[in-house]
Design a protein around this motif. Sequence first.
Motif, PDB file in Angstrom:
ATOM      1  N   LYS A 102       7.459 -38.561 -26.256  1.00 18.58           N
ATOM      2  CA  LYS A 102       8.722 -37.918 -26.657  1.00 18.58           C
ATOM      3  C   LYS A 102       9.299 -37.050 -25.539  1.00 18.58           C
ATOM      4  O   LYS A 102      10.512 -36.968 -25.371  1.00 18.58           O
ATOM      5  CB  LYS A 102       8.508 -37.073 -27.931  1.00 18.58           C
ATOM      6  CG  LYS A 102       8.246 -37.922 -29.160  1.00 18.58           C
ATOM      7  CD  LYS A 102       8.076 -37.097 -30.408  1.00 18.58           C
ATOM      8  CE  LYS A 102       6.733 -36.417 -30.501  1.00 18.58           C
ATOM      9  NZ  LYS A 102       5.576 -37.325 -30.534  1.00 18.58           N
ATOM     10  N   SER A 103       8.424 -36.408 -24.756  1.00 19.26           N
ATOM     11  CA  SER A 103       8.920 -35.475 -23.738  1.00 19.26           C
ATOM     12  C   SER A 103       9.887 -36.159 -22.780  1.00 19.26           C
ATOM     13  O   SER A 103      10.923 -35.603 -22.406  1.00 19.26           O
ATOM     14  CB  SER A 103       7.765 -34.886 -22.925  1.00 19.26           C
ATOM     15  OG  SER A 103       6.725 -34.490 -23.772  1.00 19.26           O
ATOM     16  N   ASP A 149      11.946 -29.454 -29.847  1.00 20.92           N
ATOM     17  CA  ASP A 149      10.685 -30.201 -29.832  1.00 20.92           C
ATOM     18  C   ASP A 149       9.843 -29.738 -31.024  1.00 20.92           C
ATOM     19  O   ASP A 149      10.007 -28.622 -31.503  1.00 20.92           O
ATOM     20  CB  ASP A 149       9.938 -29.938 -28.508  1.00 20.92           C
ATOM     21  CG  ASP A 149       8.917 -31.034 -28.210  1.00 20.92           C
ATOM     22  OD1 ASP A 149       8.883 -32.033 -28.949  1.00 20.92           O
ATOM     23  OD2 ASP A 149       8.155 -30.889 -27.238  1.00 20.92           O
ATOM     24  N   GLU A 150       8.951 -30.590 -31.479  1.00 24.01           N
ATOM     25  CA  GLU A 150       8.117 -30.310 -32.664  1.00 24.01           C
ATOM     26  C   GLU A 150       9.028 -29.870 -33.818  1.00 24.01           C
ATOM     27  O   GLU A 150       8.828 -28.840 -34.459  1.00 24.01           O
ATOM     28  CB  GLU A 150       7.068 -29.214 -32.361  1.00 24.01           C
ATOM     29  CG  GLU A 150       6.237 -29.450 -31.110  1.00 24.01           C
ATOM     30  CD  GLU A 150       5.235 -30.597 -31.234  1.00 24.01           C
ATOM     31  OE1 GLU A 150       5.116 -31.184 -32.310  1.00 24.01           O
ATOM     32  OE2 GLU A 150       4.601 -30.928 -30.204  1.00 24.01           O
TER      33      GLU A 150
HETATM   34 MG   LIG Z   1       5.311 -33.584 -27.395  1.00 24.46          MG
END
Ligand SMILES: [Mg+2]
Length: 671
Positions: free
Chosen positions: A296-297, A397-398
């Motif tokens: 995902k990053s 994120d998250e």
């Molecule tokens: Mg991640």
Amino acid sequence: MPKLDEVLDAWSDTLGFPADNRAACPRQPSSLRTGSWAGAAEREMEVERARLLSLAYEFGFDEDAANQGLDRLLDLYGETLPYHFLPGIQSERANSIPPNSKFELFILSGEDGTDFVTVEHCGDDFLAALADFNQDKEDWDDLQAIETEACGALSDIFIDTIPDEKEGNKIAGRVFSSNDNHSRLEVISQNDCNLSSGFKRNEVHTIEQPSKPRVYEDISNYGEVSSNVPGGIDLHAVQDGCETPSYEQLQSMDDISLANVVVFGNKTFRALQYQACKAAMQKKDCFVLMPTGGGKSLCYQLPAILHLGVTVVVCPLLSLIQDQITTLNVKYAIPATFLNSQQTASQASAVIQELRSCNPSCKLLYVTPERIAGNPSFMDTLQCLHQKELLASFVIDEAHCVSQWGHDFRADYRGLGCLKQNFPRVPIMALTATATQPVRQDILDTLRIRNALVLETSFDRPNLKYEVILKSKDSLKQLNQLIKDRFSNMSGIVYCLSKSECVEVSKYLTKCKIKTVHYHAGLAAHQRVAAQRKWQTGEAKVVCATIAFGMGIDKADVRFIIHHTLSKSIESYYQESGRAGRDNLPATCIIFYQKKDFSRVVCMLRNGEGSKRERFKTAMDQAKKMQGYCELKKECRRQTLLSHFGEAFNRNGCITGPSPCDNCSNSEQLI
Ligand SMILES: [Mg+2]
Ligand SMILES: Nc1ncnc2c1ncn2[C@@H]1O[C@H](COP(=O)(O)OP(=O)(O)OP(=O)(O)O)[C@@H](O)[C@H]1O
């Protein structure tokens, strides 16, 4: 240890039933209950009593404590009986009950008195009371505690060991901003091996960023893009292991693909990474759902280097930010910085000054959510960037932390809706690996991106083998034997529920000559860093850890994850087990399960969720699903995990896949 009576008294007081009132309203004498109706009610009460007791045993509570607790609970609940049963008084009594108290719900719920004490009405409260009674036996970990420690200045966090170059990263690239607001991507060959790809040593190719954004092919018509729907073949996703692209291939690439190769050292994209990057370049709001370790990053880091200006990334944990900043700056030479509440005023003001300059050098700015929620001065800095057209995008994120139905809810994430409100034209990308359908909707609503492009890959991790093993009385011996028999000299994580368990397990394994470290939020920052580094470098093979060791841990060759005690929810379990096999090679995820452990989970939840009834109830529902997973006798564990996230999965995929779960391995061929 407090007496059970005291605990229950205190507990009922906090729920709005003061002791003096209890004295004033004694339990309804049975003489007032007449005829067969009263008899029936009492019989039902006996049935419910038995049900509540079996609920307590089912959840692993000690029999004596359960009996005592129930007597006391029935006393407390019983005091509300007269008002419940006597017409006319019910509403008067109901008015005197503080709003949201359990008793309000309880009194108002019954019409005919038969639903007086039921597992459905007060089962969770009963378990909560038992949990409170057991509370001081263990020291639960507090994820938030980690956040209270200073992260330090940027220079402090660059660890002395620079991450290894990726295999195949033979062509290097770097990004920098020039004075005229342009970013430049430089491609530099590093060694002679690159000659095969057509690059000469130190040859520099540049991709100039235009002063106006490029126009990319519109992919919004795809609506919801999924790599696992029929026909939804991801042409950009190829297996990780293929050849380095040739010079001609590189020349024909667009800048997204080129940056993937030259800056990030990847030979190809993984499923939907390219589409996510493209959506970001088109400045679309986007919701990316990919499995743990799915990559995902890259979906936001890559567009960040191609965009003009700064991408602001909201991340829940300082340790996670630290890892990302180190990787970006040291491994990929991408200028990235951070702001958090633990920095000194001068450290923070240096970053702010940089952001307010006409040409900020950083491409990514990482912040913790409290930096945004209710922080007018930071909002002002963002406005300043925005006015210069240098606020490229926001990344959450998250993103499951946004939803209170999610497993790691963070109150400050709820305030992130202000981003879209204040900067409607700045795109938002939200990313998570764990979101059930209600959680997804909640995230989209809260962030005000209801029309976001949803990019979703399968949550399946085909290389992970899921197993549950009955935990024996001597679980430490069992664990040691298991590691020696099946995972000798391999890297792994043993998850524990409390700090003390974590230390105890670690000590035992060390005594058995397994190189082990422990990790929990109670350790000082430098001890945690040292433990993580020992494990990351292979000096220690096993880390015994609490939930504090989780998000952001990105070690490729983790071959096993053993839960010495089950997790608090399926989402947590998916995240924790997802630390295994990030190199896509086979890895095993085992839970040691015994019923008794569930009572400990309840205690932990009670501690974490406090007396907020709704939160506790939600957490209990999640925990029960986790227990259900552990108790599956024949059903496919992979299918159960995936269906929890709303993904239909054919069991044959597990049976015939590379790492069938224990139940599928044991099943007669069901194909
Ligand atoms: Mg991640
Ligand atoms: N296209 C790719 N090719 C090869 N490796 C990749 C690719 N994309 C990502 N990776 C690697 O995969 C690993 C996991 O990536 P990343 O940390 O972004 O996963 P994630 O989806 O954010 O996981 P988590 O849910 O645990 O946060 C990293 O080591 C990353 O370098």
